[in-house]
Scaffold this active site. Structure first.
Site, PDB file in Angstrom:
ATOM      1  CG  ASP A   1      -1.906  -1.030   1.515  1.00 53.01           C
ATOM      2  OD1 ASP A   1      -2.057  -1.064   0.086  1.00 53.01           O
ATOM      3  OD2 ASP A   1      -1.882  -1.895   2.147  1.00 53.01           O
TER       4      ASP A   1
ATOM      5  N   GLY B   1       1.474   2.853  -2.732  1.00 48.45           N
ATOM      6  CA  GLY B   1       1.143   3.466  -3.630  1.00 48.45           C
ATOM      7  C   GLY B   1       2.161   3.132  -5.018  1.00 48.45           C
ATOM      8  CE  LYS B   2       3.103  -2.499  -4.157  1.00 45.72           C
ATOM      9  NZ  LYS B   2       2.351  -2.306  -3.018  1.00 45.72           N
ATOM     10  N   GLY B   3       0.038   1.801  -7.426  1.00 44.75           N
ATOM     11  CA  GLY B   3      -0.587   1.401  -8.653  1.00 44.75           C
ATOM     12  C   GLY B   3      -0.245   2.776  -8.737  1.00 44.75           C
TER      13      GLY B   3
ATOM     14  N   GLY C   1      -4.434  -4.593  -3.874  1.00 45.62           N
ATOM     15  CA  GLY C   1      -5.746  -3.398  -3.821  1.00 45.62           C
ATOM     16  C   GLY C   1      -5.154  -2.136  -4.230  1.00 45.62           C
ATOM     17  CG  HIS C   2      -2.638  -1.396  -6.576  1.00 39.02           C
ATOM     18  ND1 HIS C   2      -1.791  -1.749  -5.822  1.00 39.02           N
ATOM     19  CD2 HIS C   2      -2.481  -2.880  -7.752  1.00 39.02           C
ATOM     20  CE1 HIS C   2      -1.139  -3.117  -6.034  1.00 39.02           C
ATOM     21  NE2 HIS C   2      -1.672  -3.452  -7.380  1.00 39.02           N
TER      22      HIS C   2
ATOM     23  CD  GLN D   1       0.230  -9.133  -2.192  1.00 44.95           C
ATOM     24  OE1 GLN D   1       1.075  -9.741  -3.766  1.00 44.95           O
ATOM     25  NE2 GLN D   1      -0.575  -8.632  -2.539  1.00 44.95           N
TER      26      GLN D   1
ATOM     27  CB  THR E   1       1.717 -12.493   0.244  1.00 44.76           C
ATOM     28  OG1 THR E   1       0.665 -13.124  -0.222  1.00 44.76           O
ATOM     29  CG2 THR E   1       2.500 -11.649  -0.004  1.00 44.76           C
TER      30      THR E   1
ATOM     31  CB  THR F   1      -7.892  -0.714  -1.326  1.00 45.98           C
ATOM     32  OG1 THR F   1      -6.585  -0.017  -1.515  1.00 45.98           O
ATOM     33  CG2 THR F   1      -8.236  -0.616  -3.225  1.00 45.98           C
TER      34      THR F   1
ATOM     35  NE  ARG G   1      -6.862  -6.917   6.284  1.00 47.92           N
ATOM     36  CZ  ARG G   1      -6.851  -8.359   6.709  1.00 47.92           C
ATOM     37  NH1 ARG G   1      -6.128  -8.654   8.436  1.00 47.92           N
ATOM     38  NH2 ARG G   1      -6.203  -8.191   5.583  1.00 47.92           N
TER      39      ARG G   1
ATOM     40  N   GLY H   1       5.850  11.870  -3.805  1.00 54.00           N
ATOM     41  CA  GLY H   1       4.230  12.060  -4.367  1.00 54.00           C
ATOM     42  C   GLY H   1       4.188  13.213  -3.285  1.00 54.00           C
TER      43      GLY H   1
HETATM   44  P1  GDP Z   1      -0.518   0.361  -3.830  1.00 50.66           P
HETATM   45  O1  GDP Z   1      -1.252  -1.039  -3.162  1.00 50.66           O
HETATM   46  O2  GDP Z   1       0.828   0.031  -2.946  1.00 50.66           O
HETATM   47  O3  GDP Z   1      -0.890   0.175  -4.932  1.00 50.66           O
HETATM   48  O4  GDP Z   1      -0.887   1.302  -2.819  1.00 50.66           O
HETATM   49  P2  GDP Z   1      -2.853   1.662  -2.120  1.00 50.66           P
HETATM   50  O5  GDP Z   1      -3.664   1.608  -3.125  1.00 50.66           O
HETATM   51  O6  GDP Z   1      -3.548   0.667  -1.601  1.00 50.66           O
HETATM   52  O7  GDP Z   1      -2.478   2.668  -1.016  1.00 50.66           O
HETATM   53  C1  GDP Z   1      -2.470   3.801  -1.252  1.00 50.66           C
HETATM   54  C2  GDP Z   1      -3.413   4.751  -1.609  1.00 50.66           C
HETATM   55  O8  GDP Z   1      -2.925   6.231  -1.381  1.00 50.66           O
HETATM   56  C3  GDP Z   1      -4.249   5.280  -2.716  1.00 50.66           C
HETATM   57  O9  GDP Z   1      -5.581   5.438  -2.254  1.00 50.66           O
HETATM   58  C4  GDP Z   1      -3.607   6.698  -2.947  1.00 50.66           C
HETATM   59  O10 GDP Z   1      -4.571   6.891  -3.848  1.00 50.66           O
HETATM   60  C5  GDP Z   1      -2.990   6.998  -2.662  1.00 50.66           C
HETATM   61  N1  GDP Z   1      -1.897   8.301  -3.221  1.00 50.66           N
HETATM   62  C6  GDP Z   1      -0.938   7.875  -3.922  1.00 50.66           C
HETATM   63  N2  GDP Z   1       0.255   8.582  -3.582  1.00 50.66           N
HETATM   64  C7  GDP Z   1      -0.235   9.525  -3.121  1.00 50.66           C
HETATM   65  C8  GDP Z   1       0.510  10.413  -2.419  1.00 50.66           C
HETATM   66  O11 GDP Z   1       1.061  10.502  -2.625  1.00 50.66           O
HETATM   67  N3  GDP Z   1      -0.547  11.533  -1.520  1.00 50.66           N
HETATM   68  C9  GDP Z   1      -1.637  10.936  -0.749  1.00 50.66           C
HETATM   69  N4  GDP Z   1      -2.234  11.378  -0.180  1.00 50.66           N
HETATM   70  N5  GDP Z   1      -2.061   9.430  -1.820  1.00 50.66           N
HETATM   71  C10 GDP Z   1      -1.879   9.255  -2.315  1.00 50.66           C
HETATM   72  P1  IMO Z   2      -0.604  -4.599  -2.086  1.00 53.14           P
HETATM   73  O1  IMO Z   2      -0.474  -4.619  -3.280  1.00 53.14           O
HETATM   74  C1  IMO Z   2      -0.567  -4.578   2.464  1.00 53.14           C
HETATM   75  C2  IMO Z   2      -1.077  -9.418   3.926  1.00 53.14           C
HETATM   76  C3  IMO Z   2      -2.444  -9.361   5.061  1.00 53.14           C
HETATM   77  C4  IMO Z   2      -2.201 -10.815   5.236  1.00 53.14           C
HETATM   78  C5  IMO Z   2      -0.643 -10.784   4.294  1.00 53.14           C
HETATM   79  C6  IMO Z   2      -1.644 -12.427   3.964  1.00 53.14           C
HETATM   80  O2  IMO Z   2      -2.311  -3.174  -1.815  1.00 53.14           O
HETATM   81  O3  IMO Z   2       0.475  -3.667  -1.512  1.00 53.14           O
HETATM   82  P2  IMO Z   2      -2.433 -12.638   2.125  1.00 53.14           P
HETATM   83  O4  IMO Z   2      -4.283 -13.208   2.057  1.00 53.14           O
HETATM   84  O5  IMO Z   2      -1.167 -12.720   0.777  1.00 53.14           O
HETATM   85  O6  IMO Z   2      -2.292 -14.702   2.056  1.00 53.14           O
HETATM   86  O7  IMO Z   2      -2.699 -11.986   3.207  1.00 53.14           O
HETATM   87  O8  IMO Z   2      -0.429  -9.943   3.915  1.00 53.14           O
HETATM   88  N1  IMO Z   2      -1.155  -8.230   2.162  1.00 53.14           N
HETATM   89  C7  IMO Z   2      -1.353  -7.161   1.956  1.00 53.14           C
HETATM   90  N2  IMO Z   2      -0.796  -6.030   2.970  1.00 53.14           N
HETATM   91  N3  IMO Z   2      -1.278  -4.858   1.211  1.00 53.14           N
HETATM   92  C8  IMO Z   2      -1.273  -5.276  -0.099  1.00 53.14           C
HETATM   93  O9  IMO Z   2      -1.137  -5.695  -0.896  1.00 53.14           O
HETATM   94  C9  IMO Z   2      -1.805  -7.041   0.600  1.00 53.14           C
HETATM   95  N4  IMO Z   2      -1.921  -8.262  -0.305  1.00 53.14           N
HETATM   96  C10 IMO Z   2      -1.515  -9.084   1.685  1.00 53.14           C
HETATM   97  O10 IMO Z   2      -2.865  -8.628   5.613  1.00 53.14           O
HETATM   98  O11 IMO Z   2      -0.928  -9.417   6.552  1.00 53.14           O
HETATM   99 MG    MG Z   3      -2.405  -1.844  -1.518  1.00 53.77          MG
END
Ligand code: GDP
Ligand code: IMO
Ligand code: MG
Length: 427
Positions: A13, A15-17, A40-41, A223, A238, A298, A302, A412
């Site tokens: 999480d 901000g890879k997406g 979840g991105h 991840q 994971t 996402t 949680r 960012g």
């Molecule tokens: P990922 O799983 O690595 O793709 O990240 P997620 O999308 O799960 O979580 C990142 C969250 O931060 C998302 O809701 C993005 O829209 C948000 N985000 C990403 N870059 C920035 C940033 O520079 N500033 C802020 N405020 N939000 C950001």
């Molecule tokens: P993105 O790509 C954050 C965590 C789960 C749990 C552990 C194992 O959005 O960064 P799993 O269902 O993969 O067997 O769960 O890994 N987990 C993540 N935490 N971001 C993710 O993906 C995750 N994918 C799995 O919460 O602790």
């Molecule tokens: Mg994510």
């Protein structure tokens, strides 16, 4: 033209997406190489917000071919509902390719994921419950069902029978659940065959051909480093390879074709699920990071555990992945703090340790050693160059860079595509 890898440098999480989406218009292919719909991105484009789980974030860029690589585990119901959701919003998904070698998450894998967690009790991992671990376990046990198997009913039936032989014993005798009927599973998978067929390809070959034509390929991790099955905080990880090595095995692209590795790192840290997290905050600061950063999953919704930036972890991620450039995300979330603590080392059983401790016990015992940096109060979301940031924010970025093992090439300052400070070109 070579391949570029994007990896998470913390616990996911980061901000890879957004980073993938940012580079999407300059690449020809975006490949998801590990994980499944545990990811979840969230990607924000103008007024529109998209939540992606299984599909690569490149799906949002017109002209870019999104690829689900062989290292991914595919839940077919999720695949098609995600495609339908995007199509309904006017996104063209017709270019999507799916590797014939990717494994399929069967219904029994979701069941096993949930009952295993329940069985583990206080030792649970806090998985997303999507069947990820059991599907990778089947793959390693050579009992997995692959995308290609769905196109031959006889083979599919044999493989499902084989997978269920032991699993049904365990489900019934250990977990006290009803045995799964092979027919039901075969029927569920076959129902997707016709729609799936045109998307399926020898994706490793497709990507090799693209690279030899001089096209750009972006490999996008799900991840992150600390959730990687080998290099993460095992067993609280994971079940896939979320690091640069996984980009090769999960796509069929060779290491010699990778020219750049972009590590995505948050200006603070978060974690979802169980497992050690030395800088975790349990106070008002943690709550404020969660609220200001919108730190709620996402995928599962949680609340994410929040803490300060951990430099030894960033250095570890830089080493493990060969990070050439960091993208530091969510700097805007730190606006308003008078001073910002950064973990620069740990104290483990009374001794200062500068790098990730070698053992699980060492990491469980690690207490952060903090340095404090002066904060800023100005809104930074309009900054596009480093010089646009307040002096203390510039200094914070430079300090993190000096501790984290690679240059910071972008920062960012908001969730939007354009809310980014660029220091060095990423492509
Ligand atoms: P990922 O799983 O690595 O793709 O990240 P997620 O999308 O799960 O979580 C990142 C969250 O931060 C998302 O809701 C993005 O829209 C948000 N985000 C990403 N870059 C920035 C940033 O520079 N500033 C802020 N405020 N939000 C950001
Ligand atoms: P993105 O790509 C954050 C965590 C789960 C749990 C552990 C194992 O959005 O960064 P799993 O269902 O993969 O067997 O769960 O890994 N987990 C993540 N935490 N971001 C993710 O993906 C995750 N994918 C799995 O919460 O602790
Ligand atoms: Mg994510």
């Amino acid at each position: 033209m070579p391949a570029i890898v994007i990896v998470g440098a913390q616990w996911g999480d980061e901000g890879k997406g957004k980073a993938t989406d940012l580079l999407g218009s300059r690449v020809d292919y975006v490949v998801k190489f590990n994980g499944g719909n545990n990811a979840g991105h969230t990607v924000v484009i103008g007024e529109e917000k998209y939540a992606l789980h299984l599909l690569p974030s490149g799906i949002l860029t017109p002209g870019c071919v999104p690829v689900i690589g062989n290292g991914v585990v595919v839940d077919l119901d999720v695949l098609f509902s995600e495609i339908d959701g995007l199509e309904a919003r006017g996104i063209d998904t017709s270019a999507l390719l799916v590797s014939a070698n990717a494994h399929v998450i069967a219904d029994y894998n979701r069941t096993v994921d949930k009952v295993t967690e329940r069985f583990l009790g206080s030792r649970k991992i806090g998985t997303t419950g999507r069947g990820i671990g059991p599907t990778y376990a089947d793959k390693m046990n050579r009992l997995g069902i692959r995308i290609q198997d769905i196109f031959d009913e006889k083979i599919l039936r044999e493989k499902v029978d084989g997978a269920l032989e032991l699993k049904n014993q365990i489900l019934a005798k250990v977990y006290n659940r009803r045995a799964v009927r092979a027919d039901e599973i075969v029927e569920q998978l076959l129902a997707h065959a016709d729609r799936l067929r045109p998307m399926v390809a020898d994706t490793a070959l497709v990507l090799h051909e693209a690279l030899s034509r001089g096209e750009n390929v972006l490999l996008e991790a799900g991840q992150a480093t600390l959730l990687d099955v080998d290099h993460g905080t095992y067993p609280f990880v994971t079940s896939s390879s979320a690091t640069t090595g996984g980009a090769c095995t999960g796509s069929g692209i060779a290491p010699t074709q990778i020219s750049r590795v972009i590590g995505i790192v948050k200006a603070y840290a978060t974690r979802v699920g169980e497992g050690p997290f030395p800088t975790e905050l349990f106070d008002a600061d943690g709550e404020r990071l969660r609220t200001n950063g919108g730190e709620f999953g996402t995928t599962t919704g949680r609340p994410r555990r929040c803490g300060w930036y951990d430099a030894p972890i960033a250095r570890y991620a830089a080493r493990i992945n060969g990070v050439t450039d960091f993208v530091l995300t969510k700097l805007d979330v730190l606006t308003g703090w008078e001073q910002i603590p950064v973990c620069v080392a740990y104290e483990v059983d009374g001794e200062r340790v500068d790098e990730m401790p070698m053992t699980q016990t060492g990491f469980h015992h690690a207490k952060p050693v903090y340095e404090f940096f002066p904060g800023w109060s100005e809104d930074i979301s309009a900054a596009r160059e480093l010089a646009d940031l307040p002096a203390n924010a510039q200094a914070y970025v430079r300090e993190l860079e000096s501790m984290s093992g690679a240059r910071i090439s972008a920062v960012g300052v908001g969730p939007g595509r354009e809310e980014t400070v660029v220091l060095h070109d990423l492509i």
